[in-house]
Design a protein around this motif. Structure first.
Motif, PDB file in Angstrom:
ATOM      1  N   SER B 127      14.844  25.722  62.740  1.00  0.00           N
ATOM      2  CA  SER B 127      15.390  24.373  62.870  1.00  0.00           C
ATOM      3  C   SER B 127      16.722  24.221  62.130  1.00  0.00           C
ATOM      4  CB  SER B 127      14.392  23.369  62.316  1.00  0.00           C
ATOM      5  OG  SER B 127      15.020  22.123  62.174  1.00  0.00           O
ATOM      6  N   THR B 128      17.649  23.506  62.777  1.00  0.00           N
ATOM      7  CA  THR B 128      18.932  23.233  62.126  1.00  0.00           C
ATOM      8  C   THR B 128      18.785  22.171  61.028  1.00  0.00           C
ATOM      9  OG1 THR B 128      19.404  21.614  63.830  1.00  0.00           O
ATOM     10  CG2 THR B 128      20.338  23.817  64.133  1.00  0.00           C
ATOM     11  N   LEU B 129      17.595  21.607  60.896  1.00  0.00           N
ATOM     12  CA  LEU B 129      17.410  20.619  59.829  1.00  0.00           C
ATOM     13  C   LEU B 129      17.500  21.289  58.459  1.00  0.00           C
ATOM     14  CD1 LEU B 129      14.535  18.472  61.367  1.00  0.00           C
ATOM     15  CD2 LEU B 129      16.988  18.061  61.452  1.00  0.00           C
ATOM     16  N   PRO B 131      19.768  23.226  56.268  1.00  0.00           N
ATOM     17  CA  PRO B 131      21.212  23.511  56.277  1.00  0.00           C
ATOM     18  C   PRO B 131      21.546  24.849  55.610  1.00  0.00           C
ATOM     19  CG  PRO B 131      20.715  21.956  54.551  1.00  0.00           C
ATOM     20  CD  PRO B 131      19.410  22.281  55.209  1.00  0.00           C
ATOM     21  N   PRO B 132      22.734  25.360  55.841  1.00  0.00           N
ATOM     22  CA  PRO B 132      23.165  26.581  55.157  1.00  0.00           C
ATOM     23  C   PRO B 132      23.614  26.257  53.729  1.00  0.00           C
ATOM     24  CG  PRO B 132      24.914  25.801  56.580  1.00  0.00           C
ATOM     25  CD  PRO B 132      23.773  24.845  56.763  1.00  0.00           C
ATOM     26  N   TRP B 133      23.166  27.040  52.758  1.00  0.00           N
ATOM     27  CA  TRP B 133      23.518  26.743  51.364  1.00  0.00           C
ATOM     28  C   TRP B 133      24.483  27.763  50.761  1.00  0.00           C
ATOM     29  CZ3 TRP B 133      22.611  22.122  49.597  1.00  0.00           C
ATOM     30  CH2 TRP B 133      21.546  21.382  50.114  1.00  0.00           C
TER      31      TRP B 133
END
Lengths: 718, 162
Positions: B127-129, B131-133
């Motif tokens: 899921s894109t929920l 996020p990239p950190w």
């Protein structure tokens, strides 16, 4: 006895020789050795010593053009030293109407190499006489240091010449003269500091803080509002026992209170209580004090509530009284639960000028707070006492309240605000013969008198001339600062061209700072790097928000960041439109951002771009995971319903590009957006305040369905 | 008696001369120079964010660090216990991963976890929920610390090493 004639001749010759010698001593030698000449000789000796030492140092350098130049300068200085004849150096400062011969002895004031030399040869400390600020040729010494400029002997120039109208201002006391050209009145924040006059600035802050203006008048200074609480309904707030305890020695309870010690007799306090308590109207019913309901510990819950409300931004609860508001460690003894609940509900109802904001606490939470606050008591609680209502006592109390000057700080509806103590205009040049020294055994000079008056106001008290001023308990350092401030209150004959206002009361920064200080914004927020961390750091506020939005927000604050991340909410301070706008302007100007700001929300975007932007928003970066719109969506970041109105476009772009660059700990990820993504998302977000809810809802359904479908495919395909 | 007058005059002159000499020497003597003031002690500079980051650059991955980072960045969705029940979880269409699920977590090797934290759910077919950190944490050791925290939460080992 008769002497032979030849002895007579010999004696005559001797007499003539001695007479000639004496004449020489009188006419030539004694004039040569006026004290200032000795000083000039000593100056020359020090200079020679310093120059020779420097020359020795320079001659050890490796050969270079620079070295040759330096040596030439030093040699020239050594040679010219011999040819300088002793002379009186006088400046005739026509603009200021003074003659100044101080540099006759103080020859080294402008020469940095004399910094370690003894007085009077040493360099002037600080940057005060820097040629860019106050060149000595223009200002001389007397303009700031006062004293007798034309005198050539130390005692005359700056001794304790008691009756000289402008007493010499030694060292830091000369800061008082800054007031002549760089005035800071009461419309400049207390924290404003003249860089080169820290003592004067501190004195001014103390003067305002202690509310001297409550009783004394000073030209250009306005009386402050809301120093002490309104006393009209005192009986609803405290009981007579507490009143007596407090008035008797205020600083024993609140170490930093502005309330001075009036050294009142027990009987007088009783009479004052009788009068003040007779004025009060009954209180509207508040909540009942209950510490426990069905097994729940209300006080414990109230304690947690208090921390989340941000009360600690202004109040301490440790008895040290370090906060902006009063310490709460004994509030349970001081105030009744009914009064406390009314107060928290709306502080300005009881005392319209109070700095305490309305925290918008729901009624059930007020109950919890009051339950906790009522438990806060000292180790030896003050016993409550009843008040006599006898007419005689009440009348006596009325006179006492009037004559002690209570209304200098407190509003009482039956009296006009204010009190008449001697004005402070020109107190810096008050003549010694106008001062009453009483039985005090101190040198008869104005600074001595003022210092004692500040520290021990009753020291000059006599039976014929009683003193009314209460004791503020100033330390030696504080007394010196106040003295410096008061010595600066005098008429200055300064031409306008020398005047330069350093803290312009009309400027946005000064106006805003005044409000920020008065409302203690720094209790919760960091502003310019200083302040608490209960609310967000406002270092980027000016660059970030639309000032129009900020002004509206300040007048009617609401919760921006969700409770899970930021439990506290901004309280309502009751700012007027002008005040709110002044604060908004402050932040914009401080950040160097445009003010007023013209919202640039409609940047052209094709339908195709818009669709891409929406896809970015929902699917690629899934902003809705953390942010809500009209309450729908994540509750980690702020709601975005009025984003376009709240934030400046440039800030949105800057923030999206790298949130951590502005706020290192923020939970907003850096998505490493491509420039075209950044551009279209920024444009989409700036239009966010104008989207109709129906459009938003349509978008939400569409993209939520898509997300679920995709998720289904993923899990299904696995 | 001229001689007597001379005698008196001489006495007067001598006393005047003595007085003059005395005042001469008094005028020439100067007060001694005061001792130089001691050098001011320079207070230590307070630590700044830049310095803290500089320290972080050399910090080794650790469970302790993972704890700090997890509670700051992850708990709003994944919850304080790591069970996917953070305060923001009910607002999400897809339930956040349950980090205490040993089976679920055991199926994912450390490389997969690293990529998910670093690049976000969208880049690892999730899921894109999430996020990239990576860019925000800006330090691989932080991500490695978070993986240690995740392994601590699930009490499971990676399917494969990395």
């Amino acid at each position: 006895m008769k002497l032979p004639k030849k002895y007579g001749v010999a004696l005559f010759v001797c007499a003539v020789v001695l007479l000639a010698a004496t004449g020489y001593m009188f006419l030539v030698e004694s004039e040569l050795d006026r004290p200032w000449k000795a000083q000039q000789r000593r100056f020359k000796a020090i200079d020679r010593q310093l120059t020779v030492a420097e020359r020795k140092e320079v001659s050890d350098f490796p050969e270079s053009e620079e070295k040759r130049k330096k040596l030439a300068v030093l040699d020239k200085r050594l040679q010219s030293m011999d040819s300088v004849a002793p002379a009186i150096r006088q400046l005739w400062l026509t603009d200021f109407g003074v003659a100044d011969r101080c540099m006759t002895c103080h020859q080294g004031v402008e020469l940095p190499r004399f910094k370690d030399a003894e007085q009077p040869h040493t360099t002037h400390p600080g940057k005060h006489i820097d040629p860019k600020r106050h060149p000595v040729d223009t200002y001389g010494c007397v303009v700031c240091h006062a004293g007798q400029g034309v005198a050539l002997e130390a005692q005359d120039a700056h001794g304790k010449a008691g009756n000289w109208v402008e007493p010499f201002l030694p060292g830091r006391r000369a800061e008082s003269s800054c007031n002549g050209c760089h005035p800071m009145r009461s419309n400049v924040p207390k924290s404003a500091v003249m860089e080169d006059a820290p003592i004067y600035s501190k004195g001014r802050a103390l003067y305002l803080q202690s509310n001297c203006l409550g009783c004394h008048v000073l030209d250009g200074y306005a009386r402050a509002k809301g120093i002490g609480p309104n006393l009209t309904n005192l009986a609803t707030k405290v009981n007579a026992g507490w009143f007596r305890f407090w008035v008797k020695q205020p600083k024993s309870y609140l170490a930093k209170t502005a309330m001075p010690d009036f050294e009142l007799a027990e009987g007088d306090i009783k009479a004052m209580a009788a009068y003040l308590f007779s004025l009060s109207k009954p209180l509207s019913p508040g909540v009942k004090n209950r510490t426990a309901v069905s097994g729940q510990n209300l006080a414990k819950q109230g304690r947690a509530k208090l921390q989340n409300l941000g009360c600690l931004g202004c109040h301490g609860i440790n008895g040290k009284d370090e906060g902006f508001g009063p310490d709460l460690s004994r509030v349970g003894e001081k105030n009744s639960p009914e009064w406390l609940s009314n107060w928290i509900k709306d502080p300005k109802k009881y005392w319209p000028e109070t700095a305490m904001p309305n925290l918008r606490v729901p009624a059930e939470d007020i109950q919890l707070l009051v339950a906790y606050l009522s438990t806060l008591k000292g180790t030896k609680p003050v016993a409550s006492a009843s008040v006599d209502r006898e007419k005689e006592l009440v009348d006596k109390g009325r006179l006492l309240v009037r004559d002690k000057g209570c209304t200098g700080c407190h509003k009482i509806d039956t009296f006009p605000l204010g009190f008449n103590a001697p004005p402070h205009d020109n107190i810096g040049v008050k003549r010694v013969d106008e001062l009453v020294f009483g039985k005090a055994n101190i040198p008869r000079t104005l600074p001595h008198w003022l210092t004692l008056k500040i520290k021990e106001p009753r020291a000059f008290n006599t039976e014929k001339i009683p003193t009314l001023m209460p004791k503020f308990g100033f330390s030696n350092e504080e007394a010196e600062a106040l003295l410096t401030f008061l010595l600066g209150q005098r008429r200055f004959a300064v031409p306008d061209k020398y005047k330069k206002v350093l803290h312009d009361p009309a400027s946005a920064l000064v106006k805003g700072e005044l409000l920020i200080e008065r409302n203690n914004c720094r209790g919760c927020h960091k502003i310019g790097g200083k302040g608490g961390d209960i609310g967000p750091d406002l270092k980027n506020e000016g660059e970030r928000v639309n000032p129009e939005w900020l002004a509206a927000f300040l007048q009617k604050p609401r919760k921006i960041r969700p409770v899970g991340i930021e439990p506290t909410q901004m309280p309502t301070f009751g700012f007027s439109k002008e005040e709110a706008e002044a604060i908004a302007a402050y932040f914009a100007v401080q950040a160097g951002a445009s003010y007023p700001y013209y919202r640039e929300d409609r940047r052209e975007m094709s339908q195709e771009e818009r669709d891409k932007a929406w896809k970015d928003y929902w699917q690629v970066f899934s902003c809705q995971a953390c942010h809500s719109w009209n309450g729908q969506g994540g509750i980690i970041g702020p709601d975005q319903s009025d984003l376009g109105n709240r934030l400046r476009r440039d800030w949105i772009a800057k923030w999206l590009k790298n949130p951590q660059a502005s706020m290192p700990d923020v939970r907003m990820p850096n998505f490493e957006l491509y420039p075209e993504e950044l551009e279209r998302l920024t444009t989409l977000l700036t239009g966010f305040s104008d989207i109709p809810p129906s459009v938003w809802e349509q978008m939400r359904r569409r993209w939520d369905d898509e997300l679920l479908a995709r998720q289904g495919r993923q899990t299904g395909g696995k | 008696m001229p001689a007597r007058k001379t005698y008196v005059l001489m006495t007067v002159l001598v006393s005047i001369i003595t007085g003059g000499v005395f005042s001469y020497s008094a005028g020439a003597s100067l007060p001694p120079a005061p001792a130089p003031a001691p050098a001011a002690v320079v207070p230590a500079m307070p630590a700044t964010r830049e310095r803290a980051d500089a320290v972080d650059a050399h910090r080794k991955p650790s469970l302790q660090w993972g704890n700090e980072l997890y509670s700051h960045y992850c708990t709003p969705c994944h919850g304080g216990k790591g069970d996917g029940n953070g305060f923001n979880a009910p607002r999400l269409l897809v339930k956040p991963a349950n980090h205490t699920d040993a089976k679920f977590m055991g199926e994912r090797d450390d490389t997969k976890l690293f990529d998910t934290i670093n690049l976000g759910g969208g880049k690892v077919a999730k899921s894109t929920l999430m996020p990239p950190w990576g860019a925000s944490l800006n330090n691989d050791n932080k991500i490695k610390s978070l993986i240690m925290k995740l392994r601590d939460l699930c009490r499971c080992q990676a399917a494969k090493g990395w």
